[in-house]
Structure formats: C-alpha cells, structure tokens
Design a protein around this motif. Structure first.
Motif, mmCIF file in Angstrom:
data_model
loop_
_atom_site.group_PDB
_atom_site.id
_atom_site.type_symbol
_atom_site.label_atom_id
_atom_site.label_comp_id
_atom_site.label_asym_id
_atom_site.label_seq_id
_atom_site.Cartn_x
_atom_site.Cartn_y
_atom_site.Cartn_z
ATOM 1 N N ARG A 18 -5.582 25.348 -59.609
ATOM 2 C CA ARG A 18 -6.760 26.108 -60.011
ATOM 3 C C ARG A 18 -7.360 26.856 -58.827
ATOM 4 O O ARG A 18 -7.803 28.002 -58.955
ATOM 5 N N TYR A 19 -7.355 26.234 -57.665
ATOM 6 C CA TYR A 19 -7.880 26.885 -56.467
ATOM 7 C C TYR A 19 -7.070 28.134 -56.135
ATOM 8 O O TYR A 19 -7.618 29.186 -55.804
ATOM 9 N N ILE A 20 -5.741 28.024 -56.217
ATOM 10 C CA ILE A 20 -4.878 29.170 -55.923
ATOM 11 C C ILE A 20 -5.099 30.285 -56.944
ATOM 12 O O ILE A 20 -5.196 31.467 -56.580
ATOM 13 N N LEU A 21 -5.211 29.911 -58.205
ATOM 14 C CA LEU A 21 -5.336 30.932 -59.253
ATOM 15 C C LEU A 21 -6.696 31.616 -59.234
ATOM 16 O O LEU A 21 -6.839 32.716 -59.781
ATOM 17 N N THR A 22 -7.711 30.990 -58.620
ATOM 18 C CA THR A 22 -9.009 31.662 -58.524
ATOM 19 C C THR A 22 -8.934 32.900 -57.641
ATOM 20 O O THR A 22 -9.790 33.783 -57.728
ATOM 21 N N GLY A 23 -7.911 32.978 -56.786
ATOM 22 C CA GLY A 23 -7.752 34.150 -55.933
ATOM 23 C C GLY A 23 -7.107 35.327 -56.637
ATOM 24 O O GLY A 23 -7.064 36.432 -56.089
ATOM 25 N N ILE A 24 -6.595 35.096 -57.855
ATOM 26 C CA ILE A 24 -5.972 36.165 -58.620
ATOM 27 C C ILE A 24 -6.993 36.760 -59.564
ATOM 28 O O ILE A 24 -7.679 36.045 -60.290
ATOM 29 N N ASP A 80 3.075 18.651 -53.418
ATOM 30 C CA ASP A 80 3.495 18.801 -52.022
ATOM 31 C C ASP A 80 3.764 20.258 -51.673
ATOM 32 O O ASP A 80 3.438 20.715 -50.565
ATOM 33 N N ASP A 81 4.375 20.999 -52.601
ATOM 34 C CA ASP A 81 4.610 22.429 -52.368
ATOM 35 C C ASP A 81 3.287 23.157 -52.156
ATOM 36 O O ASP A 81 3.129 23.940 -51.209
ATOM 37 N N LEU A 82 2.348 22.901 -53.051
ATOM 38 C CA LEU A 82 1.058 23.583 -52.979
ATOM 39 C C LEU A 82 0.292 23.181 -51.718
ATOM 40 O O LEU A 82 -0.307 24.022 -51.045
ATOM 41 N N SER A 83 0.303 21.885 -51.398
ATOM 42 C CA SER A 83 -0.406 21.402 -50.211
ATOM 43 C C SER A 83 0.150 22.031 -48.949
ATOM 44 O O SER A 83 -0.602 22.447 -48.056
ATOM 45 N N SER A 84 1.481 22.116 -48.871
ATOM 46 C CA SER A 84 2.114 22.711 -47.693
ATOM 47 C C SER A 84 1.697 24.162 -47.516
ATOM 48 O O SER A 84 1.331 24.591 -46.413
ATOM 49 N N ARG A 85 1.724 24.923 -48.591
ATOM 50 C CA ARG A 85 1.407 26.347 -48.494
ATOM 51 C C ARG A 85 -0.062 26.574 -48.143
ATOM 52 O O ARG A 85 -0.386 27.449 -47.333
ATOM 53 N N LEU A 86 -0.949 25.796 -48.763
ATOM 54 C CA LEU A 86 -2.371 25.943 -48.445
ATOM 55 C C LEU A 86 -2.647 25.519 -47.003
ATOM 56 O O LEU A 86 -3.503 26.108 -46.331
ATOM 57 N N THR A 87 -1.930 24.521 -46.523
ATOM 58 C CA THR A 87 -2.085 24.099 -45.123
ATOM 59 C C THR A 87 -1.657 25.208 -44.176
ATOM 60 O O THR A 87 -2.345 25.506 -43.187
ATOM 61 N N LEU A 88 -0.515 25.846 -44.449
ATOM 62 C CA LEU A 88 -0.059 26.954 -43.612
ATOM 63 C C LEU A 88 -1.037 28.119 -43.648
ATOM 64 O O LEU A 88 -1.243 28.807 -42.643
ATOM 65 N N ASN A 89 -1.651 28.336 -44.802
ATOM 66 C CA ASN A 89 -2.563 29.463 -44.956
ATOM 67 C C ASN A 89 -3.894 29.229 -44.239
ATOM 68 O O ASN A 89 -4.573 30.185 -43.867
ATOM 69 N N ALA A 90 -4.255 27.945 -44.075
ATOM 70 C CA ALA A 90 -5.564 27.625 -43.487
ATOM 71 C C ALA A 90 -5.478 27.130 -42.053
ATOM 72 O O ALA A 90 -6.491 27.123 -41.344
ATOM 73 N N ALA A 91 -4.297 26.698 -41.608
ATOM 74 C CA ALA A 91 -4.164 26.198 -40.234
ATOM 75 C C ALA A 91 -4.419 27.326 -39.238
ATOM 76 O O ALA A 91 -3.934 28.445 -39.415
ATOM 77 N N ALA A 92 -5.181 27.043 -38.212
ATOM 78 C CA ALA A 92 -5.545 28.069 -37.230
ATOM 79 C C ALA A 92 -4.300 28.628 -36.538
ATOM 80 O O ALA A 92 -3.540 27.889 -35.917
ATOM 81 N N ALA A 93 -4.098 29.914 -36.674
ATOM 82 C CA ALA A 93 -2.948 30.568 -36.044
ATOM 83 C C ALA A 93 -3.151 32.076 -36.108
ATOM 84 O O ALA A 93 -3.888 32.586 -36.961
ATOM 85 N N SER A 94 -2.501 32.786 -35.218
ATOM 86 C CA SER A 94 -2.547 34.242 -35.226
ATOM 87 C C SER A 94 -1.228 34.784 -34.695
ATOM 88 O O SER A 94 -0.527 34.105 -33.940
ATOM 89 N N VAL A 95 -0.904 35.997 -35.081
ATOM 90 C CA VAL A 95 0.336 36.634 -34.654
ATOM 91 C C VAL A 95 0.123 37.228 -33.258
ATOM 92 O O VAL A 95 -0.801 38.017 -33.038
ATOM 93 N N GLY A 96 0.971 36.845 -32.329
ATOM 94 C CA GLY A 96 0.904 37.400 -30.989
ATOM 95 C C GLY A 96 1.701 38.688 -30.882
ATOM 96 O O GLY A 96 2.211 39.207 -31.880
ATOM 97 N N PRO A 97 1.846 39.238 -29.698
ATOM 98 C CA PRO A 97 2.614 40.478 -29.513
ATOM 99 C C PRO A 97 4.076 40.289 -29.916
ATOM 100 O O PRO A 97 4.670 39.245 -29.661
#
Length: 416
Positions: free
Chosen positions: A158-164, A190-207
C-alpha cells in the motif's frame, strides 16, 4: 488483471514466446528474461520499486526483432548499494556478459548509475528515465525504514502504491498502471523490504568516468512520482547527455508509450556503436515466423522515427538521422530460445506455459483475523521505533497508524 487470461494480448503472446530464466548465485535468486542474438552486447533493463522483469516485455519483443539482445531482470534481495554492485557483477559473470548498456527507470536508474560509478569498465552507456542522483528526499520521507523488515506485506504494497497517481488518466497510462499494480501483487515482503531499503538508504551517485555523450536521459513531462527537482539534478549532472523528452507517459512510459521508448532506445544503441544482427535472431514461433504479431504491430513506427515524434509531441535532442535502416527482414529459424540461458548448473528454466505469471498468484488479500494480527505487529514496530529512533518515534507511529486505517474498517477482506 486476475490472471494471464485477462492480461493484455501482447503480454500473453510474449509469455508464450520468451522463456523465463531463474538462477541462484550464492544466496541471491535472479529471475530474468534474455532474448536476442547472443553475439550482440546486451541492453539490460533495471526496473523501479514497483517493477519486475515482466514490465519491459514490450522492449524485449520489439528490440529483439530488430536484432538487439535485451535482458530484463528482477532486482535481487540486497540491502545496501555496495551489495548490489557485487551481486550484479557476479550475475554478469555467471551469464558470461562482460560489457553492458544499462536502461534504468526510477530506482533502477539510480542503481545503474551506482554500478557505473563502481564498475566503470563494464558499463558502456546509460539510458536514464525518471530517476535521481541521491536518496536524501526518500530517506527523509521514510523515517520508519529501520523497521521496514517487520512491516506486513500488504502495508508495504500500500505504501508503494500510494506513490502512483490515482484518478482519471489517459487510457494507455491507466493500462500501464494496472499492469504494474498487478506486478506489485507478485512481490514478497522480502522483495518489497529490500527495494524500499535501497530507496531510502543514504547514498548518492559520485562522478562517473563515463562520457556524457554515452548517456541518454529519457523523461516524461507529465505527472511522475519522482519530483521534477530530482530529475532536474540528473539533467544538470550530465549536461552533454542526449535528451529524449516525452510529452506524456506517466511513471511507466515503457508500457504506456512503448513505440517512442523503443525508438529512443534503438537510436541510443546505434549512436553508442551497438550493431544489430537481424540474421542471428532466435526464438522463432512454432509456425517458424519469429514474432509476426509484433512485426505487424511495430514495423511501421519503428522504421519511421519521424512519425513517432509527431504522434505524441515528443522531442529527441540528437543529430541522428531521422530514418532507420532496420527492415523487419527475414529471420534465422535455426535459433533456439533455450540458448538464452547461462551455461551454469544452477540455472532453472521455465517453459512459456509454466513461466511465472505476474497475475497467476492472484491478488493478496488480508482477512479480518490477519488485520488484527497486523495491529499487534504495528504496536510491536512502534515499540521498536521508540527504542531505535526516539526523536522520530511519534512521527513514525502516526504514519503507521494512518496506513492501518483501511485495515480497521474492512468488512471481511481488503485488497491492496
């Protein structure tokens, strides 16, 4: 969509023609499609949070008929971005692919950039669609991420679908949303938890060492779950990139505007030096005609880029010639679908009839007893939040309570 029988006709055809592969590499399970001439460097499609390998079926069928190799995969269960880099590299080694062209949307686009940053020699080009450079905004909006692994599956969905976006939409966009919602129903907790974790874990694209000239940015100008400010940051990071702008298409242009997306992908692959090999096309149908349904449907548009621009008001900032040399042509019927699997013992193969059906498992429903258990689960999560994040505990508890309102007032069943 309740099952394959109610799925779009072209998807049913796709499932009957393209084999699904499953492979275990260490503790990681990979589910993917691999279609097209093996001698061509592949375009690998990486989905967003709500996507699976199946969401790119229109790209697989169209581009493979042009002589390109397309690999579409499910994101594996990984819990940080470095783990993703290592897991994806092992996957490429296992299927004997050394250099790749990555097409990523939303979270998939972010992961494509992360992989290009840490493994620059393996990534030859990027196509980025409705994506971002850092996760700061998503992390701030998800303070309960430390307990995402305890959250019931239906609340994660439900959390994921609220973004649509919900509400009246153009029919082709509404159809794409329906298809993706059906895909979300097939994902485990587990699939959903993994993806939401990747989406929220602090990270940024470097050069990146990759030249901007090898990057194409493909965005939609209408509503998108990724804020425009984040998409603008991507454009600023790659000032020399080619831009393919679509007037509309929503969050899933690869489903709602497949002809335009396929055209831009084809132009990108040509520009970065990928040579299509139509004479090596594999995966013919039983009657010996490789994908005749798709030839009839896409031939006119794919072979005339100018018509594709006029049909939807899209714009491609490129000096590429506005015509295609790729005729549908004849196909080599000696190819075999089974050749698309990696030469490893741990590979399992699903026949088209028994391949994973994104709708076959049906929509997950939660009966009243399960909802009562969910309330207990949320209470436990709230206690955990007080211990883990005391400063944000109240905000997180209120958010979880709001998500659970639908469960409290359901008569018998509640469908995400």
């Amino acid at each position: 969509m309740k099952g394959l029988a109610s799925a779009p006709g072209d998807y049913v055809y796709f499932k009957s023609q393209v084999p699904l592969h499953k492979i275990s590499i260490g503790s990681k399970q990979w589910r993917y499609y691999d279609f097209g001439p093996k001698s061509v460097p592949p375009l690998i499609c990486l989905p967003g949070i709500a996507g699976t390998a199946d969401v790119y079926y229109k790209q697989i069928m169209s581009l493979s008929l042009k002589g390109y190799r397309v690999i579409s995969l499910d994101l594996p269960r990984v819990w940080n971005h470095l783990e993703w880099v290592h897991a994806f590299e092992k996957f490429l080694d296992t299927i004997n692919v050394h250099h790749v062209h990555l097409y990523g949307t939303s979270l998939g686009g972010f992961l494509a950039q992360i992989f290009a940053q840490y493994r620059p020699r393996r990534v030859k080009s990027l196509v980025l669609s409705n994506t971002f450079l850092n996760t700061e905004k998503f992390s701030a909006s998800m303070p309960w991420s430390p307990v995402v692994g305890w959250t019931p599956s239906f609340l994660l969905k439900r959390y994921i679908l609220t973004g649509i976006r919900d509400g009246p939409q153009e029919p082709f966009i509404a159809d794409s949303v329906d298809f993706v919602v059906g895909q979300v129903e097939t994902l485990s907790r587990d699939d959903l938890s993994s993806r939401l974790t990747l989406n929220a874990a602090a990270a940024s694209v470097g050069p990146l060492l990759l030249s901007d000239s090898l990057v194409t940015i493909m965005d939609t100008n209408d509503y998108c779950a990724i804020p425009q400010s984040l998409k603008d940051q991507v454009n600023e990071r790659y000032p020399g990139a080619r831009r393919a702008i679509m007037k509309s298409g929503g969050d899933f242009p690869f489903l709602s505007r497949p002809d335009e997306v396929n055209l831009y992908l084809q132009l990108h692959l040509r520009r970065v030096g990928v040579e299509a090999k139509q004479d090596q096309i594999s995966g013919t149908s039983k009657d010996g005609n490789a994908g005749s349904l798709y030839e009839d449907r896409h031939a006119e548009h794919d072979d005339n880029p100018q018509e594709g621009h006029g049909s939807s008001g899209s714009h491609f900032e490129s000096h590429e010639p506005q015509s295609s040399n790729d005729a549908e042509g004849s196909h080599d019927n000696n190819g075999s679908e089974n050749d698309n699997g990696p030469p490893k013992d741990q590979v399992s193969f699903d026949s088209p009839e028994s391949a994973h059906d994104p709708q076959a498992s049906g929509s997950e429903t939660c009966v009243l007893n399960e909802q009562l258990l969910t309330i207990i689960s949320i209470s436990a999560m709230a206690s955990g939040m007080i211990l883990l994040l005391p400063e944000q505990a109240l905000q997180s508890i209120l958010f979880m309570s709001q998500l659970n309102l639908g469960a409290l007032y359901t008569a018998k069943t509640w469908k995400v």
